[in-house]
Design a protein around this motif. Structure first.
Motif, PDB file in Angstrom:
ATOM      1  N   ILE A 104      -1.128   6.172 -20.172  1.00  0.00           N
ATOM      2  CA  ILE A 104      -0.045   7.155 -20.295  1.00  0.00           C
ATOM      3  C   ILE A 104       1.307   6.496 -20.025  1.00  0.00           C
ATOM      4  CG2 ILE A 104       0.940   9.263 -19.284  1.00  0.00           C
ATOM      5  CD1 ILE A 104      -2.033  10.175 -18.809  1.00  0.00           C
ATOM      6  N   LEU A 105       1.369   5.660 -18.988  1.00  0.00           N
ATOM      7  CA  LEU A 105       2.622   4.979 -18.657  1.00  0.00           C
ATOM      8  C   LEU A 105       3.043   4.025 -19.773  1.00  0.00           C
ATOM      9  CD1 LEU A 105       2.144   4.225 -14.850  1.00  0.00           C
ATOM     10  CD2 LEU A 105       3.323   6.147 -15.926  1.00  0.00           C
ATOM     11  N   LYS A 106       2.075   3.308 -20.340  1.00  0.00           N
ATOM     12  CA  LYS A 106       2.397   2.386 -21.444  1.00  0.00           C
ATOM     13  C   LYS A 106       2.893   3.151 -22.665  1.00  0.00           C
ATOM     14  CE  LYS A 106      -0.510  -1.610 -20.423  1.00  0.00           C
ATOM     15  NZ  LYS A 106      -1.673  -2.428 -20.822  1.00  0.00           N
ATOM     16  N   ALA A 107       2.265   4.296 -22.932  1.00  0.00           N
ATOM     17  CA  ALA A 107       2.695   5.118 -24.070  1.00  0.00           C
ATOM     18  C   ALA A 107       4.107   5.652 -23.839  1.00  0.00           C
ATOM     19  CB  ALA A 107       1.710   6.273 -24.285  1.00  0.00           C
ATOM     20  N   GLY A 108       4.405   6.044 -22.610  1.00  0.00           N
ATOM     21  CA  GLY A 108       5.749   6.513 -22.288  1.00  0.00           C
ATOM     22  C   GLY A 108       6.778   5.410 -22.450  1.00  0.00           C
ATOM     23  N   LYS A 109       6.455   4.231 -21.941  1.00  0.00           N
ATOM     24  CA  LYS A 109       7.395   3.104 -22.048  1.00  0.00           C
ATOM     25  C   LYS A 109       7.623   2.735 -23.511  1.00  0.00           C
ATOM     26  CE  LYS A 109       8.285  -1.542 -20.318  1.00  0.00           C
ATOM     27  NZ  LYS A 109       7.907  -2.547 -21.274  1.00  0.00           N
ATOM     28  N   LYS A 110       6.563   2.797 -24.298  1.00  0.00           N
ATOM     29  CA  LYS A 110       6.689   2.488 -25.729  1.00  0.00           C
ATOM     30  C   LYS A 110       7.645   3.476 -26.407  1.00  0.00           C
ATOM     31  CE  LYS A 110       3.922   2.125 -29.954  1.00  0.00           C
ATOM     32  NZ  LYS A 110       2.569   2.271 -30.541  1.00  0.00           N
ATOM     33  N   GLU A 111       7.510   4.759 -26.088  1.00  0.00           N
ATOM     34  CA  GLU A 111       8.370   5.773 -26.701  1.00  0.00           C
ATOM     35  C   GLU A 111       9.812   5.634 -26.219  1.00  0.00           C
ATOM     36  OE1 GLU A 111       9.356   9.302 -29.014  1.00  0.00           O
ATOM     37  OE2 GLU A 111       7.957   7.616 -29.163  1.00  0.00           O
ATOM     38  N   PHE A 112       9.995   5.371 -24.936  1.00  0.00           N
ATOM     39  CA  PHE A 112      11.353   5.207 -24.404  1.00  0.00           C
ATOM     40  C   PHE A 112      11.994   3.903 -24.877  1.00  0.00           C
ATOM     41  CE2 PHE A 112       9.527   7.839 -20.747  1.00  0.00           C
ATOM     42  CZ  PHE A 112      10.016   9.031 -21.254  1.00  0.00           C
ATOM     43  N   SER A 113      11.195   3.002 -25.385  1.00  0.00           N
ATOM     44  CA  SER A 113      11.715   1.769 -25.989  1.00  0.00           C
ATOM     45  C   SER A 113      12.042   1.986 -27.463  1.00  0.00           C
ATOM     46  CB  SER A 113      10.682   0.642 -25.873  1.00  0.00           C
ATOM     47  OG  SER A 113      10.324   0.411 -24.545  1.00  0.00           O
ATOM     48  N   ARG A 114      11.243   2.825 -28.124  1.00  0.00           N
ATOM     49  CA  ARG A 114      11.385   3.067 -29.564  1.00  0.00           C
ATOM     50  C   ARG A 114      12.702   3.763 -29.888  1.00  0.00           C
ATOM     51  NH1 ARG A 114      10.595   6.998 -33.279  1.00  0.00           N
ATOM     52  NH2 ARG A 114      10.149   8.569 -31.689  1.00  0.00           N
ATOM     53  N   VAL A 115      13.072   4.737 -29.043  1.00  0.00           N
ATOM     54  CA  VAL A 115      14.278   5.542 -29.295  1.00  0.00           C
ATOM     55  C   VAL A 115      15.033   5.738 -27.978  1.00  0.00           C
ATOM     56  CG1 VAL A 115      13.348   6.809 -31.281  1.00  0.00           C
ATOM     57  CG2 VAL A 115      12.954   7.679 -28.956  1.00  0.00           C
ATOM     58  N   PRO A 116      16.325   6.090 -28.049  1.00  0.00           N
ATOM     59  CA  PRO A 116      17.036   6.453 -26.825  1.00  0.00           C
ATOM     60  C   PRO A 116      16.332   7.619 -26.126  1.00  0.00           C
ATOM     61  CG  PRO A 116      18.572   6.189 -28.640  1.00  0.00           C
ATOM     62  CD  PRO A 116      17.193   6.126 -29.238  1.00  0.00           C
ATOM     63  N   PHE A 117      16.530   7.733 -24.825  1.00  0.00           N
ATOM     64  CA  PHE A 117      15.812   8.726 -24.025  1.00  0.00           C
ATOM     65  C   PHE A 117      15.905  10.131 -24.608  1.00  0.00           C
ATOM     66  CE2 PHE A 117      15.666  11.980 -20.749  1.00  0.00           C
ATOM     67  CZ  PHE A 117      14.415  11.730 -20.200  1.00  0.00           C
ATOM     68  N   ASP A 118      17.100  10.540 -25.033  1.00  0.00           N
ATOM     69  CA  ASP A 118      17.280  11.917 -25.506  1.00  0.00           C
ATOM     70  C   ASP A 118      16.607  12.191 -26.850  1.00  0.00           C
ATOM     71  OD1 ASP A 118      19.180  10.226 -26.667  1.00  0.00           O
ATOM     72  OD2 ASP A 118      20.610  11.842 -26.975  1.00  0.00           O
ATOM     73  N   LYS A 119      16.060  11.155 -27.478  1.00  0.00           N
ATOM     74  CA  LYS A 119      15.346  11.325 -28.754  1.00  0.00           C
ATOM     75  C   LYS A 119      13.822  11.183 -28.577  1.00  0.00           C
ATOM     76  CE  LYS A 119      19.100  11.101 -31.583  1.00  0.00           C
ATOM     77  NZ  LYS A 119      20.103  11.770 -30.792  1.00  0.00           N
ATOM     78  N   ALA A 120      13.379  10.926 -27.356  1.00  0.00           N
ATOM     79  CA  ALA A 120      11.945  10.734 -27.096  1.00  0.00           C
ATOM     80  C   ALA A 120      11.179  12.032 -27.339  1.00  0.00           C
ATOM     81  CB  ALA A 120      11.734  10.251 -25.668  1.00  0.00           C
ATOM     82  N   ILE A 121       9.952  11.891 -27.839  1.00  0.00           N
ATOM     83  CA  ILE A 121       9.136  13.046 -28.219  1.00  0.00           C
ATOM     84  C   ILE A 121       7.796  12.989 -27.477  1.00  0.00           C
ATOM     85  CG2 ILE A 121       7.968  14.181 -30.149  1.00  0.00           C
ATOM     86  CD1 ILE A 121      10.128  12.935 -31.981  1.00  0.00           C
ATOM     87  N   ILE A 122       7.485  14.062 -26.793  1.00  0.00           N
ATOM     88  CA  ILE A 122       6.236  14.133 -26.022  1.00  0.00           C
ATOM     89  C   ILE A 122       5.022  13.932 -26.922  1.00  0.00           C
ATOM     90  CG2 ILE A 122       4.741  15.721 -24.730  1.00  0.00           C
ATOM     91  CD1 ILE A 122       7.298  16.814 -23.403  1.00  0.00           C
ATOM     92  N   ALA A 123       5.053  14.472 -28.137  1.00  0.00           N
ATOM     93  CA  ALA A 123       3.905  14.345 -29.054  1.00  0.00           C
ATOM     94  C   ALA A 123       3.584  12.882 -29.332  1.00  0.00           C
ATOM     95  CB  ALA A 123       4.198  15.080 -30.359  1.00  0.00           C
ATOM     96  N   ASN A 124       4.594  12.041 -29.453  1.00  0.00           N
ATOM     97  CA  ASN A 124       4.351  10.611 -29.687  1.00  0.00           C
ATOM     98  C   ASN A 124       3.677   9.954 -28.488  1.00  0.00           C
ATOM     99  OD1 ASN A 124       5.573  10.831 -32.181  1.00  0.00           O
ATOM    100  ND2 ASN A 124       7.540  10.011 -31.498  1.00  0.00           N
TER     101      ASN A 124
END
Length: 199
Positions: free
Chosen positions: A17-37
């Motif tokens: 879960i933490l790795k998936a979160g870090k990947k999403e927060f790396s992919r886009v700026p924080f305000d564009k992060a999506i829980i579904a991803n």
């Protein structure tokens, strides 16, 4: 902070879960992060996210805290490997940090973290901003043995070391210098600081 349910998960699932979160927060700026991803990458049902974290801010803060703990353990190893020579340990820590930042996901995560602090028009909670400021540095006074922390002027020396480190990392992130150049610059700064503060 994560919920008790999160801490009751098997370690492998928590890390996923933490790795998936870090990947999403790396992919886009924080305000564009999506829980579904995050849920998809972590292989968990989307609805279960809120069983573990109250918000994306909560997850992001915990990722920073988790990384802080890893950095603290690693710095203790660098101290042991260098017979408690803090200056040698600092150089080794910084070189390894730059090696990590050469990977795109790590680099973008750091950039996106700094961008949160620069976005004046976003309405983030004070606790969220404070937690980022507190944990964004990869070095902290708690990383050092008590006997070093108690020495005269150590906190002043550490403030200088952190400023140098932050400046060097930011220059590297902005692609102003190569990996080798920034490592050499940092080492030169540390050598200079050592002439003024001998611990």
């Amino acid at each position: 902070m994560p919920t008790k349910t999160f801490f009751n998960l098997p370690k492998e699932k928590r890390i996923r879960i933490l790795k998936a979160g870090k990947k999403e927060f790396s992919r886009v700026p924080f305000d564009k992060a999506i829980i579904a991803n995050i849920a998809k990458d972590a292989d968990i049902p989307r609805g279960s996210f809120y069983q573990y974290f109250s918000s994306l801010e909560d997850l992001f803060t915990y990722i920073l805290e988790y990384m802080y703990g890893i950095n603290k353990k690693k710095f203790n190893q660098y101290l042991e490997e260098n017979n408690n020579d803090i200056y040698k340990a600092l150089k080794e820590r910084f070189a390894n940090e730059i090696d990590k930042l050469s990977k795109e996901e790590n680099r973008q995560f750091r950039i996106n973290t700094l961008q949160i602090l620069l976005q004046e028009n976003k309405e983030y909670s004070k606790d969220f901003i404070d937690s980022i400021i507190e944990k964004k540095s990869t070095l902290d006074i708690e990383f050092f043995p008590d006997e070093i922390q108690k020495k005269n002027n150590f906190s002043k020396a550490l403030d200088l070391i952190k400023m140098v480190g932050d400046n060097c990392v930011e220059r590297y992130l902005m692609s102003e210098v190569s990996e080798e150049e920034i490592k050499n610059d940092y080492n030169n700064y540390i050598d200079f600081i050592q002439t003024s503060f001998d611990f």
